[in-house]
Design a protein around this motif. Structure first.
Motif, PDB file in Angstrom:
ATOM      1  N   ASP A 196       0.810  -1.220   0.000  1.00 19.50           N
ATOM      2  CA  ASP A 196       0.000   0.000   0.000  1.00 19.50           C
ATOM      3  C   ASP A 196       0.844   1.271   0.000  1.00 19.50           C
ATOM      4  N   PHE A 197       2.120   1.191   0.375  1.00 22.69           N
ATOM      5  CA  PHE A 197       2.961   2.385   0.395  1.00 22.69           C
ATOM      6  C   PHE A 197       3.123   2.954  -1.010  1.00 22.69           C
ATOM      7  N   LEU A 198       3.119   4.265  -1.119  1.00 25.77           N
ATOM      8  CA  LEU A 198       3.412   4.906  -2.393  1.00 25.77           C
ATOM      9  C   LEU A 198       4.865   4.631  -2.769  1.00 25.77           C
ATOM     10  N   ALA A 199       5.090   4.312  -4.035  1.00 26.92           N
ATOM     11  CA  ALA A 199       6.394   3.811  -4.467  1.00 26.92           C
ATOM     12  C   ALA A 199       7.564   4.750  -4.186  1.00 26.92           C
ATOM     13  N   PRO A 200       7.464   6.066  -4.459  1.00 28.40           N
ATOM     14  CA  PRO A 200       8.615   6.923  -4.166  1.00 28.40           C
ATOM     15  C   PRO A 200       8.985   6.930  -2.690  1.00 28.40           C
ATOM     16  N   LEU A 201       7.989   6.814  -1.832  1.00 35.52           N
ATOM     17  CA  LEU A 201       8.252   6.837  -0.396  1.00 35.52           C
ATOM     18  C   LEU A 201       8.823   5.503   0.078  1.00 35.52           C
ATOM     19  N   ALA A 202       8.300   4.410  -0.456  1.00 37.66           N
ATOM     20  CA  ALA A 202       8.858   3.102  -0.109  1.00 37.66           C
ATOM     21  C   ALA A 202      10.311   3.011  -0.558  1.00 37.66           C
ATOM     22  N   ASP A 203      10.591   3.512  -1.755  1.00 39.41           N
ATOM     23  CA  ASP A 203      11.964   3.477  -2.261  1.00 39.41           C
ATOM     24  C   ASP A 203      12.900   4.305  -1.393  1.00 39.41           C
ATOM     25  N   ALA A 204      12.412   5.450  -0.920  1.00 37.29           N
ATOM     26  CA  ALA A 204      13.242   6.311  -0.083  1.00 37.29           C
ATOM     27  C   ALA A 204      13.535   5.684   1.276  1.00 37.29           C
ATOM     28  N   GLY A 205      12.759   4.680   1.651  1.00 37.07           N
ATOM     29  CA  GLY A 205      12.971   4.007   2.929  1.00 37.07           C
ATOM     30  C   GLY A 205      13.930   2.833   2.860  1.00 37.07           C
ATOM     31  N   LYS A 206      14.632   2.695   1.730  1.00 38.18           N
ATOM     32  CA  LYS A 206      15.486   1.522   1.543  1.00 38.18           C
ATOM     33  C   LYS A 206      16.961   1.812   1.817  1.00 38.18           C
ATOM     34  N   VAL A 207      17.628   0.815   2.377  1.00 38.22           N
ATOM     35  CA  VAL A 207      19.080   0.798   2.518  1.00 38.22           C
ATOM     36  C   VAL A 207      19.552  -0.504   1.882  1.00 38.22           C
ATOM     37  N   ARG A 208      20.438  -0.400   0.901  1.00 39.85           N
ATOM     38  CA  ARG A 208      20.911  -1.571   0.158  1.00 39.85           C
ATOM     39  C   ARG A 208      19.737  -2.414  -0.351  1.00 39.85           C
ATOM     40  N   ARG A 209      18.742  -1.734  -0.883  1.00 36.08           N
ATOM     41  CA  ARG A 209      17.571  -2.324  -1.546  1.00 36.08           C
ATOM     42  C   ARG A 209      16.588  -2.998  -0.597  1.00 36.08           C
ATOM     43  N   ASN A 210      16.811  -2.917   0.678  1.00 35.10           N
ATOM     44  CA  ASN A 210      15.847  -3.429   1.661  1.00 35.10           C
ATOM     45  C   ASN A 210      15.198  -2.265   2.395  1.00 35.10           C
ATOM     46  N   GLN A 211      13.883  -2.318   2.535  1.00 37.42           N
ATOM     47  CA  GLN A 211      13.176  -1.216   3.174  1.00 37.42           C
ATOM     48  C   GLN A 211      13.170  -1.384   4.690  1.00 37.42           C
ATOM     49  N   TYR A 212      13.742  -0.395   5.372  1.00 39.11           N
ATOM     50  CA  TYR A 212      13.756  -0.343   6.835  1.00 39.11           C
ATOM     51  C   TYR A 212      12.958   0.853   7.354  1.00 39.11           C
ATOM     52  N   GLY A 213      12.946   1.927   6.575  1.00 36.23           N
ATOM     53  CA  GLY A 213      12.175   3.100   6.965  1.00 36.23           C
ATOM     54  C   GLY A 213      10.769   3.012   6.411  1.00 36.23           C
ATOM     55  N   LEU A 214       9.779   3.081   7.271  1.00 31.95           N
ATOM     56  CA  LEU A 214       8.377   3.062   6.863  1.00 31.95           C
ATOM     57  C   LEU A 214       7.885   4.505   6.864  1.00 31.95           C
ATOM     58  N   PRO A 215       7.485   5.051   5.730  1.00 28.53           N
ATOM     59  CA  PRO A 215       7.020   6.437   5.712  1.00 28.53           C
ATOM     60  C   PRO A 215       5.805   6.606   6.610  1.00 28.53           C
ATOM     61  N   PHE A 216       5.763   7.716   7.329  1.00 25.60           N
ATOM     62  CA  PHE A 216       4.657   7.973   8.265  1.00 25.60           C
ATOM     63  C   PHE A 216       3.700   9.008   7.690  1.00 25.60           C
ATOM     64  N   TYR A 249      14.800  13.582   0.036  1.00 26.73           N
ATOM     65  CA  TYR A 249      16.190  13.601   0.478  1.00 26.73           C
ATOM     66  C   TYR A 249      16.795  12.200   0.334  1.00 26.73           C
ATOM     67  N   PRO A 250      18.096  12.098   0.166  1.00 30.77           N
ATOM     68  CA  PRO A 250      18.735  10.772   0.142  1.00 30.77           C
ATOM     69  C   PRO A 250      18.876  10.197   1.553  1.00 30.77           C
ATOM     70  N   VAL A 251      17.724   9.981   2.186  1.00 26.75           N
ATOM     71  CA  VAL A 251      17.709   9.587   3.599  1.00 26.75           C
ATOM     72  C   VAL A 251      18.220   8.172   3.826  1.00 26.75           C
ATOM     73  N   GLY A 252      18.329   7.381   2.752  1.00 25.53           N
ATOM     74  CA  GLY A 252      18.859   6.038   2.909  1.00 25.53           C
ATOM     75  C   GLY A 252      20.364   6.004   3.108  1.00 25.53           C
ATOM     76  N   LYS A 253      21.001   7.150   2.961  1.00 25.10           N
ATOM     77  CA  LYS A 253      22.446   7.222   3.170  1.00 25.10           C
ATOM     78  C   LYS A 253      22.742   7.534   4.632  1.00 25.10           C
ATOM     79  N   LYS A 254      23.640   6.760   5.207  1.00 21.27           N
ATOM     80  CA  LYS A 254      23.998   6.975   6.606  1.00 21.27           C
ATOM     81  C   LYS A 254      24.582   8.357   6.833  1.00 21.27           C
TER      82      LYS A 254
END
Length: 428
Positions: A124-144, A383-388
């Protein structure tokens, strides 16, 4: 995203589930209290986020009598530091709703989305937001929640300056920076104190900067999410701001490096600013002061379409041993009615397709204005939030970017220094 009223389509992220369900060795539901830490979106006690979380927890507990939910709500000033303190002390919350997740994901402290959520919720997540929640192609951040940006303009000041007709029937719809510059010059000639507000102060300089960089054909990162901070497009964007706007006296009496976002919003609401970039919270603030405003997509350097800017806040689940219980709570959190209850209260955008459809179906003037921001979301870049390293890069932008656009500023050097810091900060 299938936006029912507009016909816009946004493809959903394809997901593969690998870890849903119970994990052996976990305590049973009857023995669990989930600890949740969340940010307060209110600016005074009357509109605090605490009642929302209290009601959400109570409703969840009725459906899952074996799981208790304890929610602690902190101000945005304190919440990130509070979670960091808890993690350092070995007492991480089960779930945190804060501004960034990448550090914790890189350290292996978080469950991934496919270890937590049902198929329905994750898809159900919108794709741009799900993608932004990924680190090394795995999603850890869930958009709120999310927001986008549009350019606001004061209709009266624009009409008085001869930019739009006084009848208010013809909106301002610029395509290029040349049109924006021409309008700013007319506003200045008409005596407007701040033709265009350019808030590059510490409060949100990273956001204002990103809006201009995207409109100039650049951004903080390229399409492969590699940093591109010192690109030629970005340098040209800052030169335009320095020479055509700031240097020409079109950005008002406060130098951009010292102007914060809220101060700019306050000035707009007092009728002192002709135009500025704004997010949905400006809607009510300006209307409360009787300012009649219009909104338009950000004009671009060449008049062509470029991505707009989107911002999301994040939910994450720490590896506390309560994987199954946390997943159940998160599935509940992302039900459409719970999503829209929060976004409607704070004039924010839903992060799910079901929530977007609910907003599209809503009626009323406020809903109509929010839909304008919602329709910008499919083309948004985050933002490139997936970058440490992003937290450090963002802080450096806040400290230094304003100096690049002041008269005599050096965009190449400022962006070059930022790029070098980013490369050193990002793990290989």
């Amino acid at each position: 995203m299938n936006l029912a009223a507009s016909g816009l389509v946004l493809c959903l992220t394809t997901v593969t589930l690998t870890g849903c369900g119970a994990v052996s060795g976990l305590a049973g539901d009857n023995e669990v209290t989930l600890k949740v830490v969340a940010a307060d979106y209110g600016d005074k006690p009357e509109n605090s986020s605490k009642p929302y979380w209290k009601e959400l927890a109570a409703s969840f507990e009725k459906k899952h009598p074996g799981i208790k939910v304890q929610v602690d709500v902190y101000s945005w000033t304190d919440v990130d530091a509070k979670v960091a303190e808890m993690v350092k002390a070995g007492e991480a919350p089960d779930i945190a709703q804060i501004g960034a997740y990448a550090d914790y994901a890189a350290e292996g402290k978080l469950y991934s989305a496919d270890e937590l959520l049902s198929v329905t919720t994750e898809a159900d997540f919108l794709a741009p937001l799900a993608d932004a929640g990924k680190v090394r192609r795995n999603q850890y951040g869930l958009p709120f929640v999310a927001s986008t940006r549009l350019m606001f303009y004061n209709e009266k000041l624009f009409a008085d300056a001869g930019i739009i007709p006084k009848d208010g029937k013809t909106p301002w719809q610029p395509k290029s920076w040349a049109e924006l510059e021409a309008a700013a010059k007319k506003l200045k000639a008409a005596g407007v104190p701040t033709p265009l507000a350019l808030p590059l102060g510490r409060e949100e300089a990273q956001a204002e900067t990103m809006q201009w960089l995207l409109a100039g054909g650049g951004g903080y990162a390229d399409n492969e999410e590699n940093y591109s901070i010192d690109s030629a497009d970005n340098v040209n964007t800052l030169k335009f701001l320095r020479d055509k706007l700031v240097g020409a006296g079109l950005t008002g009496p406060v130098e951009p490096a010292k102007l914060n976002r809220q101060d700019a919003f306050d000035s707009f609401s007092r009728g002192e600013v002709g135009m500025l970039n704004g997010h949905p919270t400006l809607l009510k603030q300006a209307a409360a002061k009787g300012v009649k405003y219009g909104m338009t997509p950000m004009p671009t350097a060449d008049g062509a379409g470029h991505p707009t800017m989107g911002v999301a806040d994040w939910v994450m689940a720490f590896k506390t041993g309560h994987q199954t219980q946390s997943g159940k709570f998160l599935d509940f959190l992302y039900e459409a009615n719970n999503v829209t209850a929060f976004t409607e209260k704070y004039d924010l955008l839903p992060v799910t397709t079901s929530g977007s459809r609910a907003m599209e179906a809503a009626t009323g003037a406020s809903s109509a204005e929010l839909k304008t921001f919602l329709h910008a979301l499919p083309n948004a870049r985050l933002y490139p939030v997936g970058k440490k390293s992003w937290a450090a890069v963002s802080e450096d932008v806040k400290k230094n970017i304003g100096t690049a656009v002041q008269p005599g500023g050096q965009p190449e050097k400022v962006l070059g220094d930022l790029a070098e810091m980013a490369r050193k900060a990002e793990p290989r």
